[in-house]
Design an enzyme around this catalytic site. Sequence first.
Site, PDB file in Angstrom:
ATOM      1  N   GLU A 142       0.714  -1.055   0.114  1.00 50.52           N
ATOM      2  CA  GLU A 142       0.095   0.039   0.143  1.00 50.52           C
ATOM      3  C   GLU A 142       0.879   1.302   0.047  1.00 50.52           C
ATOM      4  O   GLU A 142       1.752   1.367   0.952  1.00 50.52           O
ATOM      5  CB  GLU A 142      -1.064   0.222   1.249  1.00 50.52           C
ATOM      6  CG  GLU A 142      -1.680   1.301   1.612  1.00 50.52           C
ATOM      7  CD  GLU A 142      -2.760   1.241   2.556  1.00 50.52           C
ATOM      8  OE1 GLU A 142      -2.514   0.364   3.580  1.00 50.52           O
ATOM      9  OE2 GLU A 142      -3.882   2.001   2.570  1.00 50.52           O
ATOM     10  N   GLU A 235      -9.484   9.551   4.610  1.00 51.90           N
ATOM     11  CA  GLU A 235      -9.702   8.771   6.107  1.00 51.90           C
ATOM     12  C   GLU A 235     -10.198   9.505   7.090  1.00 51.90           C
ATOM     13  O   GLU A 235      -9.208  10.122   7.503  1.00 51.90           O
ATOM     14  CB  GLU A 235      -8.379   7.877   6.271  1.00 51.90           C
ATOM     15  CG  GLU A 235      -7.885   6.919   5.104  1.00 51.90           C
ATOM     16  CD  GLU A 235      -6.679   6.174   5.485  1.00 51.90           C
ATOM     17  OE1 GLU A 235      -6.597   4.830   5.443  1.00 51.90           O
ATOM     18  OE2 GLU A 235      -5.746   6.831   5.909  1.00 51.90           O
TER      19      GLU A 235
END
Length: 253
Positions: A142, A235
């Site tokens: 990621e 996020e």
Amino acid sequence: MKLLAFLTSTLPLAVSAVPASIESRANDATFCGLFDTTNAGTYTLFLNQWGAGGATSGSDCASITSQSGNNIAWKTTWTWTGGPGVKSFTNVQQNSGANRQLSAISTIPSTWVWSQSSSSVVADVAYDLFTSPTSGGSAAFEIMIWLANFNAGPISFHFDANGQAIPVARSISLAGHTWNLYSGSNGANAVFSFLPTSGTITNFSGDIKAFFTYLINNQGLSSSQFLITAQAGTEATSGSATLTTSSYSLVIN
Ligand SMILES: *[C@@H]1O[C@H](CO)[C@@H](O)[C@H](O)[C@H]1NC(C)=O
């Protein structure tokens, strides 16, 4: 926790396992369902509220406000109370050109102009990209590129005595900005996070491929990895904010 984010945001099969939550409506419609998605052009907007169960209360809604060619505008309004973890990663994904090896991708030009109604939140505004050793395979890496760190912090193997993540490399010049790089694990994937050394970047314009090239040259990332998803969003952990992306584009060449 990032594994769940990945599973719910990036795997069509995982999403199709919960068909009741999938809706498809016209642009400008506002979506508030836990895992709603909507498409415009080659982009998909994901309301990926994968951590909502960790909140005592809250909600997240989003809409695509315009799209033309490679340019898309969208916004999300969220509020979350309680729980230490990320509640939602509302994001826009470029579907065209992905699932190719990094060595076969020449450039990934991207622009992102955004504003947020409040900085008194715990959240980030970031690109989130996953790679896999195989075409369409499970994620191995990621790669995050944060444009804003609102009282949050990156995944990291190492923290100092004050709880601050310790970079594995400092003052890296890429895409016209200076970054610190953090390395860690989300439990399933190695995670590299580039964070600006100071401030927030509300008007980004640069080549995302340059971040991969840095990792290939300096952190042992294999250029044979496949870029499987390229998303950008926020996020959100706690607080209330509206993130307005007035202009975004990302093209995988
Ligand atoms: C963002 O930066 C570009 C130059 O890279 C400039 O042309 C544009 O006007 C800026 N947009 C905003 C909203 O500041």
